[in-house]
Design an enzyme around this catalytic site. Sequence first.
Site, short mmCIF file in Angstrom:
data_model
loop_
_atom_site.label_atom_id
_atom_site.label_comp_id
_atom_site.label_asym_id
_atom_site.label_seq_id
_atom_site.Cartn_x
_atom_site.Cartn_y
_atom_site.Cartn_z
N ARG A 88 0.86 -1.18 0.00
CA ARG A 88 0.00 0.00 0.00
C ARG A 88 0.90 1.24 0.00
O ARG A 88 1.71 1.42 0.90
CB ARG A 88 -0.90 0.01 1.25
N HIS B 219 -3.04 10.85 0.52
CA HIS B 219 -2.48 10.64 1.86
C HIS B 219 -1.88 11.97 2.31
O HIS B 219 -0.67 12.10 2.50
CB HIS B 219 -1.44 9.50 1.84
N GLU C 95 -7.43 8.32 6.25
CA GLU C 95 -7.68 8.91 7.56
C GLU C 95 -8.23 10.34 7.49
O GLU C 95 -7.61 11.27 8.00
CB GLU C 95 -6.40 8.89 8.41
N ASN D 191 -7.51 1.43 9.61
CA ASN D 191 -6.23 1.68 10.28
C ASN D 191 -6.46 1.59 11.79
O ASN D 191 -7.27 2.33 12.34
CB ASN D 191 -5.70 3.08 9.97
N GLU E 141 -3.48 -0.25 7.95
CA GLU E 141 -2.36 0.22 8.77
C GLU E 141 -2.48 -0.35 10.17
O GLU E 141 -3.58 -0.44 10.72
CB GLU E 141 -2.32 1.75 8.90
C1 NOJ Z 1 -1.47 7.13 10.28
C2 NOJ Z 1 -1.06 7.74 8.99
O1 NOJ Z 1 -1.84 7.29 7.92
C3 NOJ Z 1 0.42 7.63 8.70
O2 NOJ Z 1 0.73 8.60 7.75
C4 NOJ Z 1 1.21 7.76 9.97
O3 NOJ Z 1 2.59 7.80 9.72
C5 NOJ Z 1 0.89 6.61 10.88
N1 NOJ Z 1 -0.52 6.59 11.16
C6 NOJ Z 1 1.64 6.59 12.21
O4 NOJ Z 1 1.31 7.69 12.96
#
Ligand code: NOJ
Length: 491
Positions: free
Chosen positions: A96, A141, A186, A326, A395
């Site tokens: 991903r 992102h 997110e 995530n 994630e």
């Molecule tokens: C969520 C995010 O999508 C990612 O960019 C971030 O590095 C990680 N969590 C860890 O905080």
Amino acid sequence: MKVLVLLSVFWLPGILGQISNKKFPESFQFGAATAAYQIEGAWDEDGKGESMWDRFIHEDPDRVKDRQNADIACDSYHKWREDIELLKELGVTLYRFSVSWPRILPNGTPNKINQAGIDHYKTFIKALKEAGIEPIVTLYHWDLPQHLLELGGWLNEQIADYFGEYARIAFKNFGDDVKIWATINEPKSTCLIGYGAGDSPPGLKLVADGVYQCAKVQLLAHAKAYHIYDDEFRAQQGGRISLVLDTTYNEPASDSDADKFGAELETEFNLGWYANPVYIGDWPELMKTRIANRSRQEGYSFSRLPEFTAEQLKYVNGTFDYFGLNMYTGLTAQYTGEFDIGEPNYYLDKGTSTSHGADWTPSTVSWLYSYPVGMRKLLNLVWNKYNPGTIYVTENGWASDGSLNDQGRIDYLQAYLSNLLDAILEDGVNVAGYTTWSLMDNFEWTEGYTQKFGIIHVDFDSPNRTRTFKESGRWYQKVVATRCLIDSCDE
Ligand code: NOJ
């Protein structure tokens, strides 16, 4: 006495969270995850435009904890062949990663396409496929083109149209090879941190209303991309598309009804906020009534939570082919009772206070505790409440100081994966794949390089950005090869 001994032998390990001795199903896919801004570098190379993160950090380096930036990061724009070699060595079949919007549309607008950016991702995706690795491509992102931020960013509904234009260009160019798309990563973090706390771009503190408007615009943008895929590409390309939502698993702080309500509020104001409109239709009822009530008492004649029109409701509802989840950690939640009416605020609307379980293991990062059973519980919640058909855990990971000896990360991953496996085998939840965060140490936004999430170490002091497997990387490699979380599994 005998009974007690028997109980402790056969039950206690289960209660204490024994690691599963079963194998992951053959169809389950293991992978790793990253994001463009956090690994690519080459921030202004080959025609790439400026993103809001480039501007935010260049404007004031103090916005990042270690005063570093992502101008080079892991240098993956140049070192992508090496990244693919790492993925091959891990043995994973999913990767991903995200496409940088300003790398292919420098202003974010469709009138100017940067062919070098398109070519870069085309070549990369082809090479991944040749290596037997299936891409999960995130379109957004967090690196919004700066020009679109100046146009109002995620507060302006028109950004949804621009996102649609961008998505169409991505589908057209990469869609023959990409079968799993994630529109927005997110959205809750984008809205709460960028438009509420103001700690990430655009750095606005609009915690009364901006956070809600931002949510609405991101959901409209997601739906726009979904419909464009559905109408113009699905028949021919046959892929799947959804969005990626993050949440904690929230435990009531006690058995009291009030705390159970607190946990429900916490979940609705974080996960339901985004999942409800897509998977069920409209904002969660609890949010609608609470925010409308408080808004009225504050003197508004409408709710600070912007309503969807009937047409928008229909447009957003059902825009998923899977659930991208995530999940890192848990919270214990309490209902605080109703806060006094004063300055309008999302957190007062929510009415909870949160903490962590006394026996949860802390990481080096304040928000991240190990709460593995939360993974199983959350997967069940998502499965039963949102009926997504398929879930990908897009994630999940652990932060440490970056050393190669990272037993803490192994313990965390093993326990979380065991709970994920229980959700599949014991509870019947269809989790199709898992992409651990992260393939390698990278730029952790305003935390800079102070927080390391990689299963592979990156030497940021070396111009080569040398990559080295951590012990967790070797451990994961073995899990991927054996489909087993312990030395030997039941056959
Ligand atoms: C969520 C995010 O999508 C990612 O960019 C971030 O590095 C990680 N969590 C860890 O905080």
